[in-house]
Design a protein around this motif. Structure first.
Motif, mmCIF file in Angstrom:
data_model
loop_
_atom_site.group_PDB
_atom_site.id
_atom_site.type_symbol
_atom_site.label_atom_id
_atom_site.label_comp_id
_atom_site.label_asym_id
_atom_site.label_seq_id
_atom_site.Cartn_x
_atom_site.Cartn_y
_atom_site.Cartn_z
ATOM 1 N N ILE A 152 0.847 -1.196 0.000
ATOM 2 C CA ILE A 152 0.000 0.000 0.000
ATOM 3 C C ILE A 152 0.887 1.253 0.000
ATOM 4 C CG2 ILE A 152 -1.943 1.155 1.140
ATOM 5 C CD1 ILE A 152 -2.531 -1.549 2.499
ATOM 6 N N PRO A 153 1.464 1.595 -1.153
ATOM 7 C CA PRO A 153 2.305 2.796 -1.229
ATOM 8 C C PRO A 153 1.461 4.042 -1.499
ATOM 9 C CG PRO A 153 2.411 1.593 -3.293
ATOM 10 C CD PRO A 153 1.454 0.843 -2.408
ATOM 11 N N ALA A 154 1.780 5.124 -0.826
ATOM 12 C CA ALA A 154 1.075 6.392 -1.038
ATOM 13 C C ALA A 154 2.068 7.445 -1.527
ATOM 14 C CB ALA A 154 0.410 6.857 0.258
ATOM 15 N N VAL A 155 1.557 8.359 -2.354
ATOM 16 C CA VAL A 155 2.331 9.472 -2.932
ATOM 17 C C VAL A 155 3.765 9.029 -3.232
ATOM 18 C CG1 VAL A 155 0.910 11.351 -2.051
ATOM 19 C CG2 VAL A 155 2.712 10.447 -0.580
ATOM 20 N N SER A 156 3.887 8.016 -4.066
ATOM 21 C CA SER A 156 5.189 7.425 -4.343
ATOM 22 C C SER A 156 5.146 6.723 -5.682
ATOM 23 C CB SER A 156 5.551 6.427 -3.231
ATOM 24 O OG SER A 156 6.884 6.001 -3.349
ATOM 25 N N GLU A 157 6.319 6.260 -6.144
ATOM 26 C CA GLU A 157 6.399 5.495 -7.382
ATOM 27 C C GLU A 157 7.687 4.700 -7.414
ATOM 28 O OE1 GLU A 157 8.286 6.555 -10.596
ATOM 29 O OE2 GLU A 157 8.328 8.737 -10.417
ATOM 30 N N SER A 158 7.814 3.835 -8.424
ATOM 31 C CA SER A 158 8.894 2.847 -8.456
ATOM 32 C C SER A 158 10.229 3.408 -8.941
ATOM 33 C CB SER A 158 8.488 1.670 -9.353
ATOM 34 O OG SER A 158 8.307 2.101 -10.692
ATOM 35 N N ALA A 159 10.236 4.604 -9.524
ATOM 36 C CA ALA A 159 11.490 5.244 -9.967
ATOM 37 C C ALA A 159 11.625 6.578 -9.245
ATOM 38 C CB ALA A 159 11.517 5.421 -11.475
ATOM 39 N N PHE A 160 11.492 6.535 -7.967
ATOM 40 C CA PHE A 160 11.397 7.664 -7.051
ATOM 41 C C PHE A 160 12.461 8.719 -7.333
ATOM 42 C CE2 PHE A 160 11.570 9.359 -2.614
ATOM 43 C CZ PHE A 160 10.216 9.473 -2.354
ATOM 44 N N THR A 161 12.037 9.927 -7.553
ATOM 45 C CA THR A 161 12.820 11.152 -7.805
ATOM 46 C C THR A 161 13.465 11.212 -9.187
ATOM 47 O OG1 THR A 161 15.073 10.655 -6.996
ATOM 48 C CG2 THR A 161 13.422 11.226 -5.329
ATOM 49 N N LEU A 162 13.463 10.134 -9.969
ATOM 50 C CA LEU A 162 14.122 10.214 -11.278
ATOM 51 C C LEU A 162 13.424 11.202 -12.199
ATOM 52 C CD1 LEU A 162 15.348 6.618 -12.188
ATOM 53 C CD2 LEU A 162 16.570 8.513 -11.117
ATOM 54 N N GLY A 163 12.111 11.344 -12.045
ATOM 55 C CA GLY A 163 11.388 12.320 -12.846
ATOM 56 C C GLY A 163 11.819 13.746 -12.578
ATOM 57 N N PHE A 164 12.479 13.981 -11.423
ATOM 58 C CA PHE A 164 12.930 15.335 -11.085
ATOM 59 C C PHE A 164 14.200 15.724 -11.831
ATOM 60 C CE2 PHE A 164 11.439 14.708 -6.395
ATOM 61 C CZ PHE A 164 10.137 14.558 -6.836
ATOM 62 N N LEU A 165 14.917 14.739 -12.354
ATOM 63 C CA LEU A 165 16.306 14.948 -12.759
ATOM 64 C C LEU A 165 16.495 15.044 -14.261
ATOM 65 C CD1 LEU A 165 17.976 12.420 -10.291
ATOM 66 C CD2 LEU A 165 17.097 14.716 -9.864
ATOM 67 N N ARG A 166 15.398 15.188 -15.008
ATOM 68 C CA ARG A 166 15.511 15.337 -16.451
ATOM 69 C C ARG A 166 16.399 16.530 -16.784
ATOM 70 N NH1 ARG A 166 9.571 16.324 -17.748
ATOM 71 N NH2 ARG A 166 10.562 17.445 -19.469
ATOM 72 N N GLY A 167 17.221 16.353 -17.802
ATOM 73 C CA GLY A 167 18.088 17.454 -18.211
ATOM 74 C C GLY A 167 17.325 18.669 -18.660
ATOM 75 N N ASP A 168 16.088 18.473 -19.175
ATOM 76 C CA ASP A 168 15.329 19.611 -19.700
ATOM 77 C C ASP A 168 14.276 20.110 -18.709
ATOM 78 O OD1 ASP A 168 13.605 17.444 -19.831
ATOM 79 O OD2 ASP A 168 12.706 18.049 -21.735
ATOM 80 N N ALA A 169 14.253 19.585 -17.490
ATOM 81 C CA ALA A 169 13.241 20.031 -16.530
ATOM 82 C C ALA A 169 13.674 19.617 -15.129
ATOM 83 C CB ALA A 169 11.865 19.438 -16.868
ATOM 84 N N PHE A 170 14.702 20.282 -14.614
ATOM 85 C CA PHE A 170 15.258 19.907 -13.322
ATOM 86 C C PHE A 170 14.416 20.485 -12.191
ATOM 87 C CE2 PHE A 170 18.372 21.024 -9.880
ATOM 88 C CZ PHE A 170 18.478 19.731 -9.374
ATOM 89 N N SER A 171 13.981 19.634 -11.258
ATOM 90 C CA SER A 171 13.130 20.064 -10.147
ATOM 91 C C SER A 171 14.001 20.564 -9.002
ATOM 92 C CB SER A 171 12.246 18.902 -9.690
ATOM 93 O OG SER A 171 11.353 18.528 -10.705
ATOM 94 N N LEU A 172 14.277 21.847 -8.996
ATOM 95 C CA LEU A 172 15.171 22.424 -8.001
ATOM 96 C C LEU A 172 14.565 22.394 -6.603
ATOM 97 C CD1 LEU A 172 17.591 24.080 -7.013
ATOM 98 C CD2 LEU A 172 16.396 26.135 -7.820
ATOM 99 N N GLU A 173 13.338 22.858 -6.481
ATOM 100 C CA GLU A 173 12.732 23.028 -5.166
ATOM 101 C C GLU A 173 12.683 21.719 -4.389
ATOM 102 O OE1 GLU A 173 9.076 25.680 -3.949
ATOM 103 O OE2 GLU A 173 8.363 23.817 -4.861
ATOM 104 N N ALA A 174 12.178 20.658 -5.010
ATOM 105 C CA ALA A 174 12.010 19.382 -4.310
ATOM 106 C C ALA A 174 13.349 18.769 -3.939
ATOM 107 C CB ALA A 174 11.199 18.418 -5.170
ATOM 108 N N THR A 175 14.320 18.809 -4.853
ATOM 109 C CA THR A 175 15.591 18.151 -4.577
ATOM 110 C C THR A 175 16.397 18.901 -3.520
ATOM 111 O OG1 THR A 175 16.541 19.274 -6.510
ATOM 112 C CG2 THR A 175 15.774 17.022 -6.823
ATOM 113 N N LEU A 176 16.429 20.220 -3.591
ATOM 114 C CA LEU A 176 17.173 20.977 -2.596
ATOM 115 C C LEU A 176 16.506 20.888 -1.231
ATOM 116 C CD1 LEU A 176 19.491 22.828 -1.807
ATOM 117 C CD2 LEU A 176 18.106 24.778 -2.549
ATOM 118 N N SER A 177 15.191 21.050 -1.190
ATOM 119 C CA SER A 177 14.479 21.024 0.085
ATOM 120 C C SER A 177 14.648 19.684 0.782
ATOM 121 C CB SER A 177 12.989 21.325 -0.144
ATOM 122 O OG SER A 177 12.274 21.265 1.068
ATOM 123 N N TRP A 178 14.466 18.579 0.034
ATOM 124 C CA TRP A 178 14.583 17.258 0.655
ATOM 125 C C TRP A 178 16.034 16.957 1.013
ATOM 126 C CZ3 TRP A 178 16.529 12.242 -0.440
ATOM 127 C CH2 TRP A 178 16.030 11.245 0.406
ATOM 128 N N GLY A 179 16.954 17.343 0.156
ATOM 129 C CA GLY A 179 18.365 17.115 0.460
ATOM 130 C C GLY A 179 18.793 17.818 1.732
#
Length: 541
Positions: A152-179
């Motif tokens: 029963i996984p919630a707000v999650s997925e199997s390639a966790f955070t990889l969607g943030f790291l695309r070269g053409d769409a880097f998710s700054l807020e989520a990666t810096l805040s969580w890091g």
């Protein structure tokens, strides 16, 4: 104090009364792993009759006490489970070094093998938890022992955070805040430090080069943030955390919970669709929530009890459709057999001159022009956000749309309800004065008073933007009813900062870029360059 905590969690999670409030806790159980590392775990169970009950397993990097225990562990231990909550490698007393996300498969499999061998475990195990705890489930779900009856996984997925790291769409807020969060979480007064860091973190978003942003925020390096700067999503470095290829082999029943404004929604729906196409037992519930949401927590807790506990007892969960969606605009829950739901036809809306949006083919017209300045970046307003102190979800976009670097296109007033459920995309013919540019597209609902509220959005980066180029933008999936009397609007800009990193216009790697170049941007909408928004639509009965 125990009773107060119990009653508070019951009210917050909207749970039925517990079977018992009298629990016992065995702390610091030692779980040995194959490499000799020992992880620590706490076992919560009813003081009377706990042995042999179904066991809920939560593997967490954020600690085993405090509000975590009150909201995640106690409600389950009071209502039919015994619960084992384990600190992941390198966190809160567990041995080894914390290497975020990269050790959860091996460590999770070893933990399960240890758990089912314990004399008190019983015959059934359920995996549960959200976000990182959900990823820990996806990492092992295809290789669990037969005692595991539900995932029963919630707000999650199997390639966790990889969607943030695309070269053409880097998710700054989520990666810096969580890091920053995990780098500081075991220091004294961690929560106060996090709250006190909000202003510094917001200034750090603007740091150049970005490789210095973690130091600017708290004077310390974040290994996770440095890794995401150094390695894009397709780097071999991240292969170990991409478990999406394992999803078709998951045979244990899965019930996942997500939100329309959650950072992990696209991957979560991909995982559900793969499970369904493989003929597995799976269901998904998506509400009007962002990543940090009491609503998602309430539904996840209910699923652990209604779905997970029933399967753990060898019973059939209550019947419901595989897909349960909250349809925004209508503000109602609806059930469907699949994702995407059947019966929704892709409908193309063309950008037109003078800010119009219409199913009609475009006519010859001059492009619309705006100036994007990364030194004064177009801000992220509501929507998909994950950082302390920022507002996410549905908000008024009036101030955003008044900016000169945001262009809007709007339909006439709708003469009938129009329901949009499924995958939303756009093709925007675009040209920049620089070869490197971003195209941000947002779908909005404009009500009778003219208030524009965001529905979903997405961003794509271009590397040849100084020629007329078609930017294909995949927006977040959605379920939304545009009511009769409302209008459909699409916004176009060149960023949503700090959700996405500023595009400096230079092509320099995101970690080292130090120079920002403003650009003149053009949006084309002609018969030869027809910019369109594609919506999966149906007119409600």
């Amino acid at each position: 104090m125990t009773s107060l905590s119990s009653r508070l969690s019951q009210r917050m999670l909207r749970l039925p009364p517990p079977l018992t409030r009298d629990l016992t806790i065995e702390r610091d159980l030692r779980v040995p792993l194959r490499d000799g590392t020992v992880l620590l775990a706490d076992r919560w169970s009813p003081r009377s009759g706990g042995d042999g009950l179904p066991t809920a397993l939560l593997r967490i990097p954020y600690g085993r006490a405090g509000m975590i225990a009150a909201q995640l562990v106690r409600p389950l231990a009071e209502r039919g489970f015994q619960v084992l909550i384990q600190s992941t490698r390198g966190t809160f007393g567990s041995g080894g070094a914390f290497d975020p996300l990269r050790c959860e498969r091996e460590d999770g499999i070893d933990t399960l093998n240890w758990l089912v061998a314990q004399p008190w475990c019983g015959e059934s195990v359920v995996l549960t938890g959200g976000s990182y705890l959900g990823f820990a489930q996806w990492a092992v779900a295809d290789a669990v022992p037969p005692q595991v009856k539900a995932v029963i996984p919630a707000v999650s997925e199997s390639a966790f955070t990889l969607g943030f790291l695309r070269g053409d769409a880097f998710s700054l807020e989520a990666t810096l805040s969580w890091g920053l969060q995990v780098a500081d979480q075991e220091r004294p007064f961690a929560l106060l430090r996090q709250l006190g860091r909000i202003r510094k973190e917001r200034r750090a978003w603007y740091t150049l080069p970005l490789s210095e942003a973690d130091l600017a925020a708290n004077g310390r390096r974040s290994d996770y943030f440095q890794n995401v700067l150094a390695h894009e999503a397709d780097s071999p470095f991240w292969q170990v955390i991409d478990h999406s290829r394992r999803v078709p082999d998951i045979t244990v029943p899965v019930s996942s919970v997500g939100g329309w404004f959650d950072i992990f929604l696209p991957g979560q729906l991909r995982d559900f669709r793969v499970l369904q196409e493989a003929g597995r037992t799976a269901r998904v519930t998506i509400g009007p929530w962002a990543h940090i949401s009491m609503g998602a927590g309430q539904v996840a807790a209910a699923e652990a009890l209604d779905f997970g506990l029933a399967l753990a007892r060898g019973e059939k969960p209550a019947d419901r459709a595989p897909v349960r969606l909250f349809v925004m605009g209508a503000e109602k829950w609806r059930d469907f057999p699949t994702w995407p739901p059947p019966g929704y036809t892709p409908r193309r809306f063309h950008l037109q001159p003078n800010g119009a949006l219409s199913p009609d083919a475009p006519v010859e017209s001059a492009p619309d022009t705006y100036r994007y300045d990364p030194a004064d970046p177009t801000p992220a307003v509501g929507g998909v956000r994950m950082a302390v102190g920022v507002r996410s979800g549905r908000v008024d976009n009036t101030a955003l749309e008044a900016r000169p670097d945001v262009v809007t296109y709007t339909t006439p007033v709708l003469d009938k309800d129009t329901e949009v459920i499924g995958e939303v995309s756009a093709e925007i013919w675009f040209r920049s004065s620089l070869p490197y540019a971003d195209v941000f597209v947002r779908l909005c609902d404009v009500d009778e008073e003219g208030r524009s509220t965001n529905v979903c959005d997405g961003l794509a980066g271009l590397t040849d933007a100084d020629t007329i180029t078609c930017a294909t933008v995949q927006l977040w999936p959605t379920a939304h009813l545009f009511k009769r009397g409302h209008r459909i609007r699409v916004q176009i800009s060149s960023g949503a900062f700090p959700r996405y990193n500023r595009n400096p216009g230079t092509g320099t790697p995101r970690a080292t870029a130090q120079t920002l170049h403003p650009a003149t941007q053009q949006i084309h909408h002609t018969p030869t360059h027809p910019s369109t928004l594609t919506l999966p639509t149906r007119e409600p009965n």
